[in-house]
Design a protein around this motif. Structure first.
Motif, PDB file in Angstrom:
ATOM      1  N   ASP A  87      16.352  24.526  31.466  1.00  0.00           N
ATOM      2  CA  ASP A  87      14.942  24.211  30.055  1.00  0.00           C
ATOM      3  C   ASP A  87      14.572  25.138  31.062  1.00  0.00           C
ATOM      4  O   ASP A  87      13.204  25.799  30.216  1.00  0.00           O
ATOM      5  CB  ASP A  87      14.746  22.538  30.960  1.00  0.00           C
ATOM      6  CG  ASP A  87      13.103  22.413  30.791  1.00  0.00           C
ATOM      7  OD1 ASP A  87      12.798  22.605  28.947  1.00  0.00           O
ATOM      8  OD2 ASP A  87      12.368  21.610  30.745  1.00  0.00           O
ATOM      9  N   VAL A  88      13.918  25.452  32.370  1.00  0.00           N
ATOM     10  CA  VAL A  88      13.518  26.641  32.289  1.00  0.00           C
ATOM     11  C   VAL A  88      13.773  28.320  32.180  1.00  0.00           C
ATOM     12  O   VAL A  88      12.717  28.543  32.850  1.00  0.00           O
ATOM     13  CB  VAL A  88      12.920  26.544  34.552  1.00  0.00           C
ATOM     14  CG1 VAL A  88      11.844  25.309  34.431  1.00  0.00           C
ATOM     15  CG2 VAL A  88      14.072  26.398  34.967  1.00  0.00           C
ATOM     16  N   THR A  89      14.756  28.128  32.163  1.00  0.00           N
ATOM     17  CA  THR A  89      15.749  29.573  32.556  1.00  0.00           C
ATOM     18  C   THR A  89      15.890  29.920  30.594  1.00  0.00           C
ATOM     19  O   THR A  89      16.657  31.291  30.415  1.00  0.00           O
ATOM     20  CB  THR A  89      17.034  29.291  33.147  1.00  0.00           C
ATOM     21  OG1 THR A  89      17.929  28.686  32.662  1.00  0.00           O
ATOM     22  CG2 THR A  89      16.594  29.343  33.930  1.00  0.00           C
ATOM     23  N   GLY A  90      15.936  29.224  29.561  1.00  0.00           N
ATOM     24  CA  GLY A  90      15.815  29.290  27.769  1.00  0.00           C
ATOM     25  C   GLY A  90      17.073  28.672  28.196  1.00  0.00           C
ATOM     26  O   GLY A  90      18.175  29.460  27.150  1.00  0.00           O
ATOM     27  N   GLY A  91      18.298  28.678  29.115  1.00  0.00           N
ATOM     28  CA  GLY A  91      19.775  27.582  28.660  1.00  0.00           C
ATOM     29  C   GLY A  91      20.077  29.481  29.284  1.00  0.00           C
ATOM     30  O   GLY A  91      21.419  29.163  29.035  1.00  0.00           O
ATOM     31  N   ARG A  92      19.628  30.048  29.924  1.00  0.00           N
ATOM     32  CA  ARG A  92      20.366  30.745  30.292  1.00  0.00           C
ATOM     33  C   ARG A  92      21.597  30.601  31.663  1.00  0.00           C
ATOM     34  O   ARG A  92      22.418  31.419  32.482  1.00  0.00           O
ATOM     35  CB  ARG A  92      19.680  32.365  30.256  1.00  0.00           C
ATOM     36  CG  ARG A  92      19.699  33.537  30.767  1.00  0.00           C
ATOM     37  CD  ARG A  92      18.882  34.662  31.348  1.00  0.00           C
ATOM     38  NE  ARG A  92      18.043  34.379  32.516  1.00  0.00           N
ATOM     39  CZ  ARG A  92      16.991  33.506  33.042  1.00  0.00           C
ATOM     40  NH1 ARG A  92      16.109  33.485  32.331  1.00  0.00           N
ATOM     41  NH2 ARG A  92      16.491  33.469  34.074  1.00  0.00           N
ATOM     42  N   LYS A  93      21.305  30.086  32.395  1.00  0.00           N
ATOM     43  CA  LYS A  93      21.719  29.519  33.526  1.00  0.00           C
ATOM     44  C   LYS A  93      22.005  27.966  33.694  1.00  0.00           C
ATOM     45  O   LYS A  93      20.614  27.112  32.913  1.00  0.00           O
ATOM     46  CB  LYS A  93      20.911  30.203  34.755  1.00  0.00           C
ATOM     47  CG  LYS A  93      21.166  31.717  35.619  1.00  0.00           C
ATOM     48  CD  LYS A  93      22.183  32.240  35.572  1.00  0.00           C
ATOM     49  CE  LYS A  93      21.848  31.519  37.220  1.00  0.00           C
ATOM     50  NZ  LYS A  93      22.283  32.335  38.250  1.00  0.00           N
ATOM     51  N   SER A  94      23.258  27.226  34.173  1.00  0.00           N
ATOM     52  CA  SER A  94      22.440  25.884  35.076  1.00  0.00           C
ATOM     53  C   SER A  94      22.705  25.582  36.570  1.00  0.00           C
ATOM     54  O   SER A  94      22.682  24.738  36.839  1.00  0.00           O
ATOM     55  CB  SER A  94      23.449  25.155  33.607  1.00  0.00           C
ATOM     56  OG  SER A  94      24.547  25.663  34.128  1.00  0.00           O
TER      57      SER A  94
END
Length: 182
Positions: free
Chosen positions: A51-58
């Motif tokens: 959510d905070v990385t725009g889907g870039r990281k998990s």
């Protein structure tokens, strides 16, 4: 949204027991940066982080600074805190040694950090001790996550074991890699 987030404080999104998360927690505790920890069980932190990385990281940790800047790696968190608080954290990267320390950080992240993760996950998620570790895995998590992990934790744990290749059978390999570092 994180429960208990204080205005003007950073938000540290974590899973409780990870050494990468502990590293970020440790640096924040030693800095003047006020923060609230948003802890999740394994498999759940990824939703807040995506959510905070725009889907870039998990993967955790992720730190959301009060100005909205997102740092999605423990090494980045340390480096940014050092930039924000150069006097208080000058000892992290002292002049004349910073480059050598950064190289050592990168080397140890792969040579030490990854085998420790494999070793710990194999014990906590794949071994016979799973039933003993489960309460710790959900420590300080939201009640709904505790309930969901209680019922689905074994399935989530199996998925994590597959993703990180951390079966109990991998413990000797991880031990060998750790002995090599030392």
């Amino acid at each position: 949204q994180s429960f208990g987030l204080r205005p003007g404080s950073a938000r540290l999104i974590t899973i409780r027991y990870s050494h990468y998360n502990e590293r970020a927690r440790w640096a924040l505790d030693l800095s003047p940066m006020p923060y609230t920890e948003d802890a999740h069980p394994p498999g759940f932190a990824q939703f807040a982080i995506q959510d905070v990385t725009g889907g870039r990281k998990s993967a955790s940790p992720a730190l959301v600074l009060p100005d909205g800047e997102v740092l999605d790696d423990s090494a980045l968190i340390l480096r940014r805190l050092h930039e924000l608080f150069p006097e208080e954290l000058s000892w992290l990267y002292p002049a004349g040694y910073a480059e050598e320390i950064l190289e050592l950080e990168d080397e140890l992240s792969l040579g030490l950090g990854a085998p420790i993760r494999q070793f710990a996950y194999a014990i906590a998620l794949d071994g016979e001790s799973y039933s003993l570790t489960r309460p710790y895995l959900t420590k300080e998590s939201a009640l709904i996550e505790k309930v969901l992990f209680y019922f689905g934790g074994r399935r989530i744990s199996r998925a994590i074991v597959e993703i990180y290749n951390c079966r109990s059978a991998c413990i000797p390999h991880a031990e060998e890699a750790l002995r090599g570092v030392f």
